[in-house]
Design a protein around this motif. Sequence first.
Motif, short mmCIF file in Angstrom:
data_model
loop_
_atom_site.label_atom_id
_atom_site.label_comp_id
_atom_site.label_asym_id
_atom_site.label_seq_id
_atom_site.Cartn_x
_atom_site.Cartn_y
_atom_site.Cartn_z
N LEU A 5 30.98 129.72 93.63
CA LEU A 5 32.18 130.30 92.93
C LEU A 5 33.06 128.84 92.42
O LEU A 5 33.62 128.89 91.41
N LEU A 6 33.04 127.99 93.51
CA LEU A 6 33.89 126.68 92.91
C LEU A 6 33.29 126.12 91.85
O LEU A 6 33.78 125.55 91.09
N VAL A 7 31.91 125.80 91.94
CA VAL A 7 31.15 125.37 90.84
C VAL A 7 31.43 126.30 89.61
O VAL A 7 31.39 125.46 88.52
N LEU A 8 31.61 127.30 89.53
CA LEU A 8 31.64 128.20 88.35
C LEU A 8 33.12 128.11 87.79
O LEU A 8 33.47 127.64 86.54
N PRO A 15 35.85 122.66 80.42
CA PRO A 15 36.16 122.89 78.79
C PRO A 15 37.50 123.32 78.22
O PRO A 15 37.96 123.09 77.05
N ILE A 16 37.89 124.10 79.25
CA ILE A 16 39.36 124.77 78.87
C ILE A 16 40.31 123.60 78.81
O ILE A 16 41.22 123.27 77.94
N THR A 17 40.33 122.46 79.80
CA THR A 17 41.17 121.30 79.55
C THR A 17 40.83 120.55 78.31
O THR A 17 41.89 120.03 77.92
N LEU A 18 39.56 120.39 77.96
CA LEU A 18 39.36 119.62 76.83
C LEU A 18 39.94 120.45 75.64
O LEU A 18 40.55 119.52 74.88
N VAL A 19 39.71 121.86 75.67
CA VAL A 19 40.36 122.36 74.30
C VAL A 19 41.77 122.12 74.25
O VAL A 19 42.35 122.18 73.23
N VAL A 20 42.31 122.39 75.53
CA VAL A 20 44.06 122.22 75.44
C VAL A 20 44.30 120.54 74.85
O VAL A 20 45.40 120.69 74.09
N ARG A 21 43.58 119.82 75.38
CA ARG A 21 43.92 118.33 74.88
C ARG A 21 43.68 118.52 73.51
O ARG A 21 44.62 117.39 72.64
#
Length: 117
Positions: A5-8, A15-21
């Motif tokens: 679960l942590l790896v997921l 990717p979400i952080t990269l998209v937001v940036r």
Amino acid sequence: MWLLLLVLIALLVVPITLVVRRVREYRRARGPAPKEELSPLERALRLLEWANRQPDGEDRRRALELVALELLRGGRDELGGEARELAWSPPTPPAERAGELGTRARGSTGGDGAKSA
């Protein structure tokens, strides 16, 4: 189970952080939307419209003087002289006459403050 679960979660957060940036960088690079650039005469005419709604006649005098200045700069000497005369005539200029002059000034410029051809 918890490790999976942590790896997921980590795989989703990156990717979400990269998209937001990227979105933030794009918005910053694009800058604010350009505002409509008004001519000095059009700004003076809008100030006159505002001054006509104010109870103080001194605001109207100043706005008329600014309209006169811009009309004279634009080569409309007759209308500019009339605006200046109205601005400084005693008593304070009536809103009706100032509004009429503003309408005539706007009509002589093609409606947007630019010289008509």
